[in-house]
Enzyme design. Structure first.
Site, PDB file in Angstrom:
ATOM      1  N   LYS A   1     -23.509  20.257 -38.400  1.00  0.00           N
ATOM      2  CA  LYS A   1     -22.674  20.590 -37.190  1.00  0.00           C
ATOM      3  C   LYS A   1     -23.858  20.982 -36.211  1.00  0.00           C
ATOM      4  O   LYS A   1     -24.728  21.860 -36.377  1.00  0.00           O
ATOM      5  CB  LYS A   1     -21.781  21.744 -37.516  1.00  0.00           C
ATOM      6  CG  LYS A   1     -20.993  21.927 -36.250  1.00  0.00           C
ATOM      7  CD  LYS A   1     -19.660  22.906 -36.365  1.00  0.00           C
ATOM      8  CE  LYS A   1     -18.792  23.196 -35.197  1.00  0.00           C
ATOM      9  NZ  LYS A   1     -17.796  24.186 -35.576  1.00  0.00           N
TER      10      LYS A   1
ATOM     11  N   SER B   1     -12.845  23.044 -34.389  1.00  0.00           N
ATOM     12  CA  SER B   1     -14.232  22.569 -33.493  1.00  0.00           C
ATOM     13  C   SER B   1     -15.200  21.360 -34.325  1.00  0.00           C
ATOM     14  O   SER B   1     -16.149  20.868 -33.698  1.00  0.00           O
ATOM     15  CB  SER B   1     -14.708  23.594 -32.956  1.00  0.00           C
ATOM     16  OG  SER B   1     -15.759  24.355 -33.892  1.00  0.00           O
TER      17      SER B   1
ATOM     18  N   SER C   1     -12.164  26.200 -37.688  1.00  0.00           N
ATOM     19  CA  SER C   1     -12.782  24.831 -37.316  1.00  0.00           C
ATOM     20  C   SER C   1     -13.481  24.230 -38.306  1.00  0.00           C
ATOM     21  O   SER C   1     -14.013  23.145 -38.185  1.00  0.00           O
ATOM     22  CB  SER C   1     -14.109  25.336 -36.546  1.00  0.00           C
ATOM     23  OG  SER C   1     -13.816  25.694 -35.406  1.00  0.00           O
TER      24      SER C   1
END
Lengths: 444, 94
Positions: free
Chosen positions: A66, A140, A164
């Site tokens: 990420k 997210s 997330s």
């Protein structure tokens, strides 16, 4: 078993890793053009790691990171314009652990700016749902979930502050696993909220997810919050959290799955968590925004990221950079967080939320005495269309996290397993009881 | 919670943000709505409850204070555009 067999073959020297990685990168580039799952594809690093591939628990395995987790010399922006151009000079602890076990870092996945969002739309590079490009991947960690669905020979490093990891996993039909707060070092993570951030894993097979978790977890001298303890043991009994309202299709899929688990002999009862039901969302957002407003204070155009010609005095310069490069959602959260910490309001908002948090954690702890695992649907809705998301107010956006903020606020390990391609069931366990989540997931 | 433009401007100044008139209008409405919803916590009796700064009670973890390799000066400056003779260069203070 695709991944385990592959790693075994790499360790035996039966696989041309460079060739495999070249093919994976080709696929990733093709998919990325259509779906926006990567902010950066780290081709050079991937090939360099492939050429000198090491034997290890992750030998030759493509792994995406990420964007908020730092990879040395690879642009890492956490999806934010204000960090454009930032190339870390060190690897995050998790990244180094992966490389040390032979893993191949293939790139940085797209996300909401700093993790601020539930749909991965608060950023320039918006990932699209792998099953319908008009819909959201969730957020997210949206890019991580999307690419996990699209590629079999791959695992993803994701990060959660309020949901997330599990939210996008549910929307993209993959497994999303978030460990106990502190089980995985945050060293090298571009923080959102320090008392809430956790680095976790996404994959398609629970054994692979467990494999990567076992590589990234553990103490780190750079991190004062890493902790590890022995697991508790005991029979599995699920407490279904009462009080949620979800889409009727999700409700049916959820109860059908629970029925299956009952038929396997697992005891299931319903449990009430009234404080969490009423107050988790407000508590979470107040703490998260207060912490993020202090974390984001460091972005001022001085040492990294966006910088301009040094004009004006320091206050005017910092204000210019911050006003120009933070997105609207970042500004909104900075404003709420700053307000909640201001003299005269701090006790009523920030400290109050921290006290309620204590009560919410105690409510969970009480439930775990009777039920080693708690369950509820991961998300209340199916992936929305981008056109629908645009119509939501900020408060309506925040309310989408109603089911995921509780375990995040309490730092509890949780996992989302797919119920179908668009939705998931979430299991929550007591601190350091990740083994319970893996045990139940293996009964899938 | 009553939020007005004066208070909003004060918060923005503290956060080193300059908001446009349009942003001020939008934030006034949105933030009032959000803070009103968050005020729900007022209902909870938190008397004698200690704040949970972390989800898990942490003990101080200390390490030996040994000299170790750290970032070089060039590495530390490598992301900076404004530097001079090995130092970060910042905007004027006065």
């Amino acid at each position: 078993m695709i991944i385990k067999d592959y790693i075994q073959d790499v360790n035996l020297g039966n696989i041309d890793v460079v060739d495999t990685i070249k093919n994976v990168l080709k696929d990733v580039k093709r998919i990325n053009k259509e779906y926006n799952y990567f902010n950066v594809i780290s081709e050079e690093l991937a090939l360099e790691l492939a050429k000198k591939v090491k034997k290890g628990k992750l030998a030759g395995l493509p792994i995406s990171i990420k964007d908020c987790v730092c990879v040395k010399d690879v642009e890492s922006t956490a999806g934010s314009e204000i960090l454009k151009g930032y190339k870390p000079v060190f690897n995050a602890n998790v990244v180094q652990r992966i490389i040390d076990e032979g893993g191949i870092i293939i790139g940085k996945t797209s996300q909401d700016e700093f993790g601020f969002g539930s749909f991965s739309v608060n950023t320039k590079n918006v990932p699209l749902n792998p099953f319908d490009k008009t819909k959201s991947c969730g957020g997210s960690s949206g890019g991580a979930a999307g690419i996990t669905q699209k590629i079999d020979l791959h695992l993803a490093i994701a990060e959660s502050t309020g949901g997330s990891i599990v939210a996008p996993a549910a929307f993209c039909g993959v497994i999303g696993f978030c460990p106990t707060y502190g089980q995985v070092s945050r060293y090298g993570l571009i923080d959102y909220a320090n008392s809430l951030d956790k680095i976790g894993v996404m994959g398609k097979d629970i054994e692979d997810v467990e494999l990567l978790f076992n590589v990234i977890k553990g103490d780190d001298v750079h991190e004062s919050t890493t902790d590890s303890k022995d697991f508790e043991s005991g029979p599995l009994k699920i407490g279904i959290i009462k009080g949620w309202k979800v889409d009727s299709k999700i409700e049916k899929l959820f109860w059908d799955k629970i029925e299956e688990l009952k038929q396997q002999g697992i005891k299931v009862e319903e449990v009430e968590l009234p404080l969490n039901e009423k107050y988790a969302l407000s508590t979470y957002y107040l703490i998260a925004m207060a912490e993020s407003s202090t974390n984001l204070a460091k972005y001022c155009g001085l040492r990294y990221g966006q910088q301009e010609k040094l004009e004006d005095n320091f206050n005017e310069y910092f204000t210019k950079i911050r006003s120009k490069y933070f997105s609207k959602e970042s500004k909104r959260r900075i404003m709420i967080g700053t307000f909640a910490r201001m003299a005269g309001y701090r006790d009523a908002y920030y400290l109050k939320a921290l006290k309620v948090r204590k009560m919410l954690i105690e409510e969970y702890k009480k439930a775990f005495k009777k039920y080693p695992v708690l369950a509820c649907p991961t998300m209340p809705i199916l992936p929305p269309k981008f056109s629908e998301i645009k119509k939501l107010t900020p408060l309506e956006n925040y309310m989408m996290d109603q089911l995921t903020v509780g375990p995040n606020l309490a730092g509890l390990p949780h996992i989302s397993l797919p119920l179908d391609k668009y939705t998931g069931i979430m299991f929550i366990a007591n601190h350091f009881n990740e083994n319970k989540l893996f045990e139940i997931s293996k009964k899938w | 919670m009553r939020l007005d433009k004066k208070l909003l401007k004060q918060v923005a100044d503290n956060a080193r943000l300059k908001l446009t008139e349009k942003e001020m209008d939008e934030f006034l409405k949105e933030l009032s709505e959000v803070l009103t919803a968050f005020s729900k916590l007022d209902e909870v009796d938190t008397k004698n409850i200690k704040p949970a700064f972390h989800p898990i009670e942490l003990k101080n973890k200390l390490r030996e204070d040994n000299v170790k390799k750290c970032l070089t000066q060039n590495q530390a400056l490598s992301n900076s555009k404004n530097n001079h003779r090995g130092y970060f260069k910042g905007p004027r203070i006065i």
